[in-house]
Design an enzyme around this catalytic site. Structure first.
Site, PDB file in Angstrom:
ATOM      1  N   CYS A   1     -29.872  67.387 -86.141  1.00 36.83           N
ATOM      2  CA  CYS A   1     -28.744  67.962 -85.415  1.00 36.83           C
ATOM      3  C   CYS A   1     -29.187  68.669 -84.138  1.00 36.83           C
ATOM      4  CB  CYS A   1     -27.983  68.924 -86.323  1.00 36.83           C
ATOM      5  SG  CYS A   1     -27.088  68.075 -87.654  1.00 36.83           S
TER       6      CYS A   1
ATOM      7  N   CYS B   1     -30.895  71.563 -88.519  1.00 35.94           N
ATOM      8  CA  CYS B   1     -31.959  70.636 -88.906  1.00 35.94           C
ATOM      9  C   CYS B   1     -32.481  69.899 -87.674  1.00 35.94           C
ATOM     10  CB  CYS B   1     -31.479  69.652 -89.964  1.00 35.94           C
ATOM     11  SG  CYS B   1     -30.451  68.283 -89.358  1.00 35.94           S
TER      12      CYS B   1
ATOM     13  N   GLY C   1     -25.894  63.845-119.416  1.00 35.36           N
ATOM     14  CA  GLY C   1     -24.622  63.249-119.800  1.00 35.36           C
ATOM     15  C   GLY C   1     -23.426  63.720-119.002  1.00 35.36           C
TER      16      GLY C   1
ATOM     17  N   ASP D   1     -38.433  62.607-114.803  1.00 31.37           N
ATOM     18  CA  ASP D   1     -37.456  62.447-115.869  1.00 31.37           C
ATOM     19  C   ASP D   1     -38.079  61.607-116.978  1.00 31.37           C
ATOM     20  OD1 ASP D   1     -37.405  59.837-115.009  1.00 31.37           O
ATOM     21  OD2 ASP D   1     -35.442  59.967-114.081  1.00 31.37           O
ATOM     22  N   SER D   2     -37.397  61.498-118.091  1.00 27.98           N
ATOM     23  CA  SER D   2     -37.999  60.865-119.267  1.00 27.98           C
ATOM     24  C   SER D   2     -37.987  59.351-119.216  1.00 27.98           C
ATOM     25  CB  SER D   2     -37.256  61.314-120.528  1.00 27.98           C
ATOM     26  OG  SER D   2     -35.955  60.741-120.562  1.00 27.98           O
ATOM     27  N   GLY D   3     -37.171  58.776-118.325  1.00 31.97           N
ATOM     28  CA  GLY D   3     -36.986  57.326-118.306  1.00 31.97           C
ATOM     29  C   GLY D   3     -35.833  56.867-119.160  1.00 31.97           C
ATOM     30  N   GLY D   4     -35.267  57.777-119.947  1.00 34.75           N
ATOM     31  CA  GLY D   4     -34.200  57.396-120.854  1.00 34.75           C
ATOM     32  C   GLY D   4     -32.965  56.881-120.146  1.00 34.75           C
ATOM     33  N   PHE D   5     -32.524  57.576-119.101  1.00 29.48           N
ATOM     34  CA  PHE D   5     -31.305  57.164-118.394  1.00 29.48           C
ATOM     35  C   PHE D   5     -31.462  55.767-117.820  1.00 29.48           C
ATOM     36  CE2 PHE D   5     -28.700  56.828-114.557  1.00 29.48           C
ATOM     37  CZ  PHE D   5     -27.445  57.127-115.071  1.00 29.48           C
TER      38      PHE D   5
ATOM     39  N   ASP E   1     -30.608  67.819-109.134  1.00 28.62           N
ATOM     40  CA  ASP E   1     -31.191  66.669-108.448  1.00 28.62           C
ATOM     41  C   ASP E   1     -30.124  65.598-108.298  1.00 28.62           C
ATOM     42  OD1 ASP E   1     -32.012  63.937-110.191  1.00 28.62           O
ATOM     43  OD2 ASP E   1     -31.418  65.674-111.388  1.00 28.62           O
TER      44      ASP E   1
ATOM     45  N   ASP F   1     -34.294  61.171-124.247  1.00 25.88           N
ATOM     46  CA  ASP F   1     -32.973  61.404-124.824  1.00 25.88           C
ATOM     47  C   ASP F   1     -32.128  60.152-124.710  1.00 25.88           C
ATOM     48  OD1 ASP F   1     -32.820  61.642-121.976  1.00 25.88           O
ATOM     49  OD2 ASP F   1     -30.838  62.541-122.192  1.00 25.88           O
TER      50      ASP F   1
ATOM     51  N   HIS G   1     -31.068  64.590 -92.476  1.00 31.14           N
ATOM     52  CA  HIS G   1     -29.996  65.586 -92.390  1.00 31.14           C
ATOM     53  C   HIS G   1     -29.418  65.905 -93.766  1.00 31.14           C
ATOM     54  CE1 HIS G   1     -26.292  67.638 -91.273  1.00 31.14           C
ATOM     55  NE2 HIS G   1     -25.671  66.791 -92.079  1.00 31.14           N
TER      56      HIS G   1
ATOM     57  N   CYS H   1     -25.351  73.038 -88.134  1.00 32.27           N
ATOM     58  CA  CYS H   1     -26.602  72.719 -88.833  1.00 32.27           C
ATOM     59  C   CYS H   1     -27.768  72.837 -87.859  1.00 32.27           C
ATOM     60  CB  CYS H   1     -26.535  71.306 -89.408  1.00 32.27           C
ATOM     61  SG  CYS H   1     -28.054  70.774 -90.251  1.00 32.27           S
TER      62      CYS H   1
END
Length: 389
Positions: free
Chosen positions: A320, A317, A227, A98-102, A277, A152, A346, A315
């Site tokens: 489980c 996995c 956003g 990610d850009s780091g903006g958040f 994500d 952003d 899980h 499940c």
């Protein structure tokens, strides 16, 4: 055509006529990604408690890393010296940064936003830093992920129409600067759509981002939807996705950022989203909160003390197949690290597998039925999971 277009390709292989859900293939220098896809978050070049081999074994195709955190430590220069993120963390599949903006806006203290960039203090030691769009591009290019995000301004909700527009305009100006400054040919660049909960701003932002992209030789390979999942209701999120679905460039991947609750994933897929994500599976897993086909539950609850059934009877996995709720609860009560590992394992498997099932349903032509059946059982997050007999 950009030279990096020779290294990246997005193909839609099937589409649901009743909803607009898409099954696609995203080709990158580090492998092919089948969409829709859930991307586990590895903030500091690690998906918490999980090894790369374990992530491969549960079917993760692409993971995230965080530009802000890696800039703070160990620093992008050290990662570049190691040969880039793939070698540094021993993950030989696609990575998105990610850009780091958040994080600059949400974690760093005392930030000051101007058109030049953002002044902020580190959340680690209070030291002063500055990040401009060009800085974000430089950091991400040194990190070397397959996909980078434009810098952003993400606003929290609620917000005013004027504040949202000012942030959107700044995001567009920064997107143009990112398009100019980003030069790494083995790294695709995504623009980010902002506009809070204002329909006209969202539509305008998409159209103007695409104009910027075309002005720079079709620079933006895909678009993130930013956003959202920042305080709005589920209904408001879906309303914005409904607005965006017909105007987002169909031939480019669509990425709904920071969203990972199962019902949100399927509703997003139904509205043409290809990539998701969220830290939810790892963060919740560390606290004993797990996702099941019958809702969510907390394995630390006293009711689990004598429950020798798996977390989710439906499940397959590793967790489980091999451990019981009673055992995992015991691990939490005893303070054992394995508890967090098993619940995280899980949860990540659950979301990765949910997107694989959604893809199969799109390919088979029965996505609406699959979505309805899953959401009916999941009951919008209510704990209805029966124990095995």
């Amino acid at each position: 055509m950009n030279n990096y277009r020779q290294k990246f390709k997005f193909t839609i292989v099937a589409e649901c006529e009743r909803t607009g859900a898409r099954a696609g293939i995203l080709e990158t220098p580090h492998g092919m990604i089948e969409t829709p896809v859930f991307m586990p978050v590895g903030t500091q070049a690690t998906v918490k408690t999980m090894t790369p081999h374990e992530l491969e074994s549960l079917g993760a195709q692409i993971i995230l890393a965080n530009t802000y955190h890696l800039h703070m430590r160990p620093g992008e220069n050290l990662v570049a010296e190691a040969g880039g993120l793939h070698k540094f963390q021993n993950w030989q599949h696609p990575i998105l940064t990610d850009s780091g903006g958040f994080q600059v806006f949400s974690l760093a203290a005392l930030n000051k936003i101007t058109d030049d960039g953002v002044e902020f203090k580190s959340h680690l030691d209070g030291s002063k830093h500055f990040m401009a769009p060009e800085d974000s591009m430089d950091i991400q290019q040194k990190l070397g992920a397959d996909i980078a995000m434009a810098f952003d301004e993400c606003v929290s909700l609620p917000t005013t129409e004027k504040y949202s527009r000012d942030a959107m305009e700044r995001t567009l100006r920064w997107a143009d600067r990112c398009a100019v400054h980003h030069t790494r040919e083995d790294q695709a660049l995504f623009g980010i759509v902002q506009g809070a909960l204002y329909k006209d701003q969202r539509i305008e932002c998409v159209n103007r981002l695409e104009e910027i992209s075309m002005a720079h030789n079709d620079k933006f390979f895909g678009y993130g939807i930013g956003g959202l999942s920042v305080g709005e209701s589920h209904a408001e999120m879906y309303e914005m996705l409904d607005v965006l679905q017909p105007v987002m460039p169909r031939h480019k991947p669509h990425y709904l950022m920071g969203v990972g609750f199962p019902s949100n994933l399927l509703e997003g897929v139904a509205r043409g989203v290809d990539m998701f994500d969220c830290v939810l599976p790892t963060r919740n897993g560390r606290n004993g909160q797990v996702l099941t086909n019958f809702g969510k539950m907390n394995v630390k609850n006293f009711a689990m003390a004598h429950d020798f059934s798996p977390i989710d009877r439906d499940c397959d996995c590793y967790v489980c197949r091999n451990f019981t709720r009673a055992y995992i609860r015991h691990l939490y009560i005893a303070g054992e690290i394995l508890a967090a590992r098993l619940c995280t394992w899980h949860n990540v498997h659950f979301l990765v597998n949910l997107m694989k099932k959604a893809r199969c349903a799109i390919l088979d032509g029965n996505f609406p039925e699959f979505k309805h059946e899953f959401l009916s059982r999941f009951a919008n997050g209510a704990y209805l999971c029966p124990t095995a007999n």
